[in-house]
Design a protein around this motif. Structure first.
Motif: not given
Length: 499
Positions: A44-47, A50-54, A60-63, A66-69
């Motif tokens: 949740t903290n990493v989500a 932000g600013g992550l590479r693809q 981390l999130f598969l898609s 999920i990160q946006k949620y």
């Protein structure tokens, strides 16, 4: 991949709860839950960062959805950081509790409760320190203290992880029984796999979540999986690392849980078979019918011989003795069956297993003495058990050896860590592997049901379980059979009595 790890850990935790209900399973469950709580906070903290590479998003999130949620969840950094702290500091503690529960090192075993209490003090203090409201008051204007605590917590984590793994490895190396060693290997796999995953993510200190915008934290340790300097090769190696230890950890826990569940289900299956009225009544009636028919035949032979002009008195005596033996055997079987059905309890008392073995041997020699018995007894074979039930069990093993056409029986007693062992070996006809699986089933016998009803090994298995012991069977066709009974040792305290 972190999301996938979370899902797999949830499945593993649910499986452990569903399949096992002992202290070790609770510690395994608590370890998994601690890891899940930490994973949830980290992801949740990493989500929210932000600013992550693809590549990092996939890892981390598969898609991205999920990160946006997770990014949009209305949750404060304080709650996220404390969730990480809970998982981060409880995981090493529960890992050590697993080690204490598994070890048979006398000092650790005797002081398990005290050590468990002492081991809980550091994580409790860390959790108090990292509680958001307390944390802000303590570290306000004390940046050196804040940074020092990050390194202190990492050193503490390293010490706890190494201590737990070391105890488990020492225990594994000390086990000499292959069956037990195989089971314990799965615990080693599980704990090492979980510890490796934990070590990868435990680099995230809660302080770095509370104060994410403090520039100096970048030099302390940025998160491995969002590090902009991570090359594609490095990302691939990281992915392999996560997948390998995720599989290893969950394979170990699931396999260990499944193996013990299978044993538990086998015991329930044996009990269900014994409680099955139609099976019990039919076998009982069949056995009684055979013995009564044999009695009837002997009675006719005696009458026929006596009706002759010159009856052979010696022949009549032999048949009468045979008839007497048949009646005695039938009465013994009935008494034994009735006693076992009526009294399902074990009467625990101070018991010398050497005396049990010696008396069982004397009983056999007095009643039949068909084969010689060699006793190889060790000293100090004390336990808390039911003398009569144990004697009956050893006696039946000797009788089984006789009926398996053995020429001799060797009975050994020895200690195996915290167990006393009674080992009965013969050189009889042996059994196939598929036969071994069924020997403890009630009314299971290949012998003549006129003299044997197939209940001896069932009652032995049942009574050993009542003593919190185990039975292991090894057998090969043409080479004989060895049955080992493992019973908890009696410990009488004091340095002189240490084992």
């Amino acid at each position: 991949m972190l999301i996938l790890s979370l899902i797999v850990m949830l499945f593993t935790s649910a499986y452990i709860v569903f399949r096992r209900r002992d202290v070790l399973s609770l510690y395994l469950l608590a370890t998994c839950i601690s890891l899940i709580i930490m994973f949830t906070g980290v992801i949740t903290n990493v989500a929210k960062i932000g600013g992550l590479r693809q590549e990092s998003i996939k890892l981390l999130f598969l898609s991205p959805s999920i990160q946006k949620y997770l990014r949009d969840l209305p949750i404060t950094l304080g709650k996220i950081g404390f969730a990480v702290a809970i998982g981060r500091f409880l995981f090493p503690y529960f890992l050590n509790m697993i080690a204490l529960e598994c070890t048979m090192i006398p000092f650790l075993r005797r002081n398990k409760k005290v050590l468990g209490f002492l081991l809980f003090i550091p994580p409790l203090l860390f959790l108090i320190y990292y509680f958001p409201n307390i944390f802000r008051i303590v570290v306000k204007g004390r940046f050196k203290l804040l940074v020092s605590m990050i390194y202190i917590s990492r050193i503490w984590i390293l010490i706890y992880i190494l201590a737990a793994i070391s105890v488990l490895i020492i225990e594994y190396r000390s086990i000499t029984v292959s069956h037990f060693k195989k089971d314990f290997r799965y615990i080693i796999f599980g704990t090492i796999g979980l510890a490796a995953l934990y070590a990868l993510y435990a680099v995230q200190d809660p302080a770095q979540i509370y104060n994410i915008f403090i520039e100096e934290y970048i030099s302390i340790a940025s998160l491995t999986y969002i590090n902009s300097k991570l090359t594609r090769l490095g990302f691939l190696l990281l992915l392999i690392f996560v997948v390998f230890f995720l599989i290893l950890g969950n394979f170990g826990l699931i396999t260990y849980t499944a193996s013990n569940y299978i044993e538990y289900e086998n015991e329930r299956r044996l009990k269900r078979k014994f409680n099955n009225r139609s099976l019990g009544v039919s076998v009982f009636a069949h056995s009684m019918k055979n013995q009564l028919l044999e009695t009837k035949v002997l009675d006719k032979r005696i009458r026929r011989e006596l009706n002759r002009d010159k009856p052979d008195i010696e022949k009549v005596k032999d048949m009468a003795l045979h008839l007497e033996d048949n009646h005695k055997n039938m009465l013994n079987q009935l008494n034994r069956l009735y006693s076992s059905l009526r009294d399902d309890t074990v009467k625990l008392a101070f018991t010398d297993l050497n005396q049990v073995v010696e008396d069982a041997s004397i009983k056999y020699q007095a009643e039949s003495g068909g084969i010689p018995i060699v006793l190889e007894l060790s000293k100090d074979m004390k336990t808390i058990g039911d003398y009569d039930k144990l004697l009956d069990g050893v006696y039946n093993l000797i009788k089984n050896s006789e009926e398996a056409h053995s020429t001799n029986v060797v009975i050994r007693t020895y200690t195996e860590r915290l167990f006393n062992v009674i080992e009965v070996s013969d050189d009889g006809c042996g059994m196939k592997k598929k036969e071994i699986k069924h020997i403890f089933e009630p009314f299971e016998t290949k012998k003549s049901t006129s003299t044997n009803w197939g209940l001896g090994l069932y009652f032995l298995h049942h009574n050993v379980k009542k003593h919190y012991g185990r039975i292991l069977v090894k057998s090969k066709i043409g080479e004989g059979t060895t049955i080992s009974i493992y019973l908890p040792r009696y410990y009488h305290g004091g340095r002189k009595g240490e084992r």
